[in-house]
Design a protein around this motif. Structure first.
Motif, mmCIF file in Angstrom:
data_model
loop_
_atom_site.group_PDB
_atom_site.id
_atom_site.type_symbol
_atom_site.label_atom_id
_atom_site.label_comp_id
_atom_site.label_asym_id
_atom_site.label_seq_id
_atom_site.Cartn_x
_atom_site.Cartn_y
_atom_site.Cartn_z
ATOM 1 N N PHE A 95 0.821 -1.201 0.000
ATOM 2 C CA PHE A 95 0.000 0.000 0.000
ATOM 3 C C PHE A 95 0.866 1.266 0.000
ATOM 4 O O PHE A 95 0.692 2.154 -0.834
ATOM 5 C CB PHE A 95 -0.916 -0.020 1.220
ATOM 6 C CG PHE A 95 -1.973 1.037 1.191
ATOM 7 C CD1 PHE A 95 -3.139 0.846 0.469
ATOM 8 C CD2 PHE A 95 -1.804 2.221 1.890
ATOM 9 C CE1 PHE A 95 -4.124 1.812 0.432
ATOM 10 C CE2 PHE A 95 -2.783 3.196 1.858
ATOM 11 C CZ PHE A 95 -3.946 2.995 1.129
ATOM 12 N N SER A 104 -1.052 1.922 -8.379
ATOM 13 C CA SER A 104 -1.918 0.993 -7.662
ATOM 14 C C SER A 104 -2.178 -0.261 -8.486
ATOM 15 O O SER A 104 -2.565 -1.299 -7.959
ATOM 16 C CB SER A 104 -3.240 1.680 -7.315
ATOM 17 O OG SER A 104 -3.839 2.122 -8.509
ATOM 18 N N ALA A 185 -7.607 -3.607 2.218
ATOM 19 C CA ALA A 185 -8.902 -2.924 2.202
ATOM 20 C C ALA A 185 -9.012 -2.010 3.418
ATOM 21 O O ALA A 185 -9.515 -0.887 3.327
ATOM 22 C CB ALA A 185 -10.038 -3.948 2.196
ATOM 23 N N GLN A 188 -7.165 1.311 3.110
ATOM 24 C CA GLN A 188 -7.810 2.340 2.298
ATOM 25 C C GLN A 188 -8.736 3.221 3.129
ATOM 26 O O GLN A 188 -9.048 4.330 2.754
ATOM 27 C CB GLN A 188 -8.609 1.684 1.165
ATOM 28 C CG GLN A 188 -7.734 1.484 -0.051
ATOM 29 C CD GLN A 188 -8.204 0.367 -0.952
ATOM 30 O OE1 GLN A 188 -9.301 -0.162 -0.768
ATOM 31 N NE2 GLN A 188 -7.376 0.002 -1.898
ATOM 32 N N ARG A 189 -9.152 2.683 4.254
ATOM 33 C CA ARG A 189 -10.062 3.395 5.131
ATOM 34 C C ARG A 189 -9.317 4.432 5.979
ATOM 35 O O ARG A 189 -9.922 5.379 6.471
ATOM 36 C CB ARG A 189 -10.690 2.327 6.047
ATOM 37 C CG ARG A 189 -11.975 2.648 6.690
ATOM 38 C CD ARG A 189 -12.586 1.375 7.291
ATOM 39 N NE ARG A 189 -11.641 0.507 7.994
ATOM 40 C CZ ARG A 189 -11.155 0.749 9.190
ATOM 41 N NH1 ARG A 189 -11.499 1.805 9.841
ATOM 42 N NH2 ARG A 189 -10.310 -0.103 9.743
#
Lengths: 300, 254
Positions: A95, A104, A185, A188-189
């Motif tokens: 990331f 990405s 995932a 990304q938050r």
């Protein structure tokens, strides 16, 4: 007056009828039967004779039973602890580093590579790895020879000293993709301004990983640890295909132990007792895990 | 991570003679497809694939239908005691199959479903619906109430609301569930191993596991088995990569 019970009845309850009947037939009744069988002596034919807790008493004295649970601890290490720890670092690296410097798209492709073993049937993983780890002409031994480390060649799955570690290594390979995908995932938050602020304060990557990223994705870490631990306690296919619990019980796990007691020894009562104990442990862990998780989420 | 699969690909294309001469680490001289062909006919791989597609496909459809009905009652209907129903389905999802396998084996013999694909379709539809109920209930719990109230005022009954509003609106989540149920069932091993002993009914996962367990294969055939067993999974993966990665994130954090 007579209309009142009608009004109270919720029409939506009707939609549960197929689900409840199906669950009773496929899950609840069989599970109750399993508990009943565990309280009997039964070879699978004829009628069971009542045994009370004899099977359980015998289990407590059975060294294979304890050994299988020691191996469960090894599987938790290989399928939950190591994949979570390595998965965190891999996800953060993909990331922060690959995603930011190489785009990405590349990060997505690499993530897919990590996840691929998760979608393979476990028997395919088993076939591939038992061939790679084979003593004669196995790829790993050939590779060791090719780089001049021939003295390290082993019968990886056939030697009781190495078999458990070999199975563990395969399980790390199988399992790693799950935490990587979930953690990516989760990342990304995370609000990027937190990282930027920390960067301005002159922190290095490890400090930011430790003090910013980790606390932010704690819910994901709990979920991954819980599901992977449950999966580790249930592991069966990999052991069946790689070692069948051998050599000399070196890789026996509770699910394989119960399977072979059911279908090879046809000692149904004893096999059911093993399965019941395994179930109790999994249910206890799940309850504790979910409670722990909801408490830590409330605290946030 | 993909390296082991690449070595398998390379070696599936070698002849046995070439394999024994050069070992597993060399590149193949040419294309040798007889190993793949031999393996295909030996395990009747076409039929095995068909079994897997039939079982996994049916489970995906029935599992989603069952999940929707359960979740509709729990998430939208908010029936009395919904927390208990939800806990009941979660428990069913967490129970190890080891604790169900012998009774299911026994019961399926009693009712004449032993060694039929139907037995597995029934069992796995229910097992997968446990997870589906859990996930969908929380999704439907957040469904906008105004839409449902409006439909009810317009005279729609609960059955119409389910099929004309709830199902179309939650289509993305249902898609995720379909894909997951299909792949999970495809990869299942213990129950199919026990419930489908005959070669004609076996799934890909079991056929490969049984072959491997018997250790009857030479290196070329092992690699052919590995390659052909992995291919369908890789195809699904490429087709559904986005659904899968989004789906496990949604499923996990709920």
């Amino acid at each position: 007056m007579s209309a009142r019970p009608l009004r109270l009845r919720n029409p939506y309850a009707l939609y549960l009828i197929p689900g409840v009947i199906a669950f009773l037939a496929v899950v609840i009744v069989p599970f109750a039967m399993n508990i009943y069988f565990s309280l009997t002596h039964w070879q699978g034919v004829g009628s069971p004779t009542w045994a009370g807790l004899e099977n359980y008493q015998e289990l407590m004295k059975d060294s294979r039973f304890w050994e299988s649970f020691r191996h469960s601890v090894a599987m938790v290490l290989a399928m939950a602890v190591i994949p979570t720890a390595v998965g965190l670092v891999v996800a953060a690296a993909l990331f922060d580093f690959i995603g930011k410097h190489f785009g990405s798209r590349l990060a997505g492709v690499l993530r897919a590579c990590f996840y691929l073993p998760q979608v393979l049937p476990i028997t395919v993983a088993g076939i591939v790895w038992s061939w790679i780890l084979a003593p004669e002409n196995g790829s790993l031994n050939e590779l060791l020879k090719a780089v001049g480390l021939g003295s390290l060649q082993q019968d990886w799955l056939g030697d009781p000293k190495f078999a458990l570690y070999s199975v563990m290594a395969v399980m790390v390979w199988v399992q790693l993709g799950f935490p990587v995908v979930i953690f990516m995932a989760g990342l990304q938050r995370v609000d990027p301004s937190l990282h930027e602020a920390a960067e301005l304060d002159g922190t290095n990557w490890w400090q930011r990983f430790w003090h910013v990223t980790l606390p932010q994705i704690r819910p994901e870490i709990h979920v991954v640890m819980l599901w992977c631990t449950i999966a580790a306690l249930k592991v069966f296919g990999a052991v069946y295909v790689l070692t069948k619990g051998g050599p000399a019980d070196a890789t026996i796990v509770p699910s394989y132990f119960s399977f072979s007691t059911f279908f090879e020894k046809t000692d149904v009562g004893y096999g059911s007792a093993i399965a019941t104990v395994l179930t109790l442990i999994i249910l206890a862990l799940t309850t504790v895990g979910l409670r722990f998780q909801s408490r830590s989420e409330d605290a946030r | 991570m993909v390296l082991p699969l690449l070595i398998v690909l390379v070696n599936a294309l070698k002849s046995p003679a070439e394999y024994s001469a050069n070992g597993p680490l060399s590149l193949p001289d040419g294309l040798y497809l007889d190993g793949l062909k031999d393996f295909w006919t030996r395990v009747d791989f076409g039929n095995t694939l068909l079994n897997s597609v039939l079982i996994s496909g049916s489970v995906a459809v029935f599992g989603v239908i069952l999940s929707v009905l359960n979740a509709y009652a729990i998430g939208i209907g908010r029936i009395k005691g919904k927390a208990y129903f939800l806990a009941f389905f979660v428990l069913a999802n967490v129970l190890p199959q080891e604790a169900l396998v012998y009774p299911l084996y026994y019961l399926s013999k009693e009712v004449g479903l032993y060694d039929t694909r139907l037995s597995l379709i029934i069992v796995f539809s229910v097992v997968q619906a446990a997870f589906g109920t859990y996930l969908l209930s929380s999704v439907l719990g957040a469904f906008p109430r105004e839409i449902i109230e409006a439909a009810r005022i317009d005279g729609a009954n609960s059955w119409q609301i389910l099929w004309r509003m709830v199902v179309p609106v939650s289509r993305p989540t249902l898609g995720v569930l379909l894909v997951f149920f299909f792949i999970w069932t495809w990869n299942e091993f213990l129950l199919p191993l026990v419930m489908l002993p005959s070669n004609d009914n076996q799934t890909v996962s079991v056929a490969l596991g049984v072959l491997q367990g018997q250790r009857l294969m030479d290196a070329t055939m092992t690699n052919a088995a590995g390659l052909l067993g992995a291919l369908p999974a890789i195809v699904f993966f490429l087709l559904f990569q986005r659904t899968l990665t989004r789906g496990i994130a949604v499923g996990a954090v709920k």
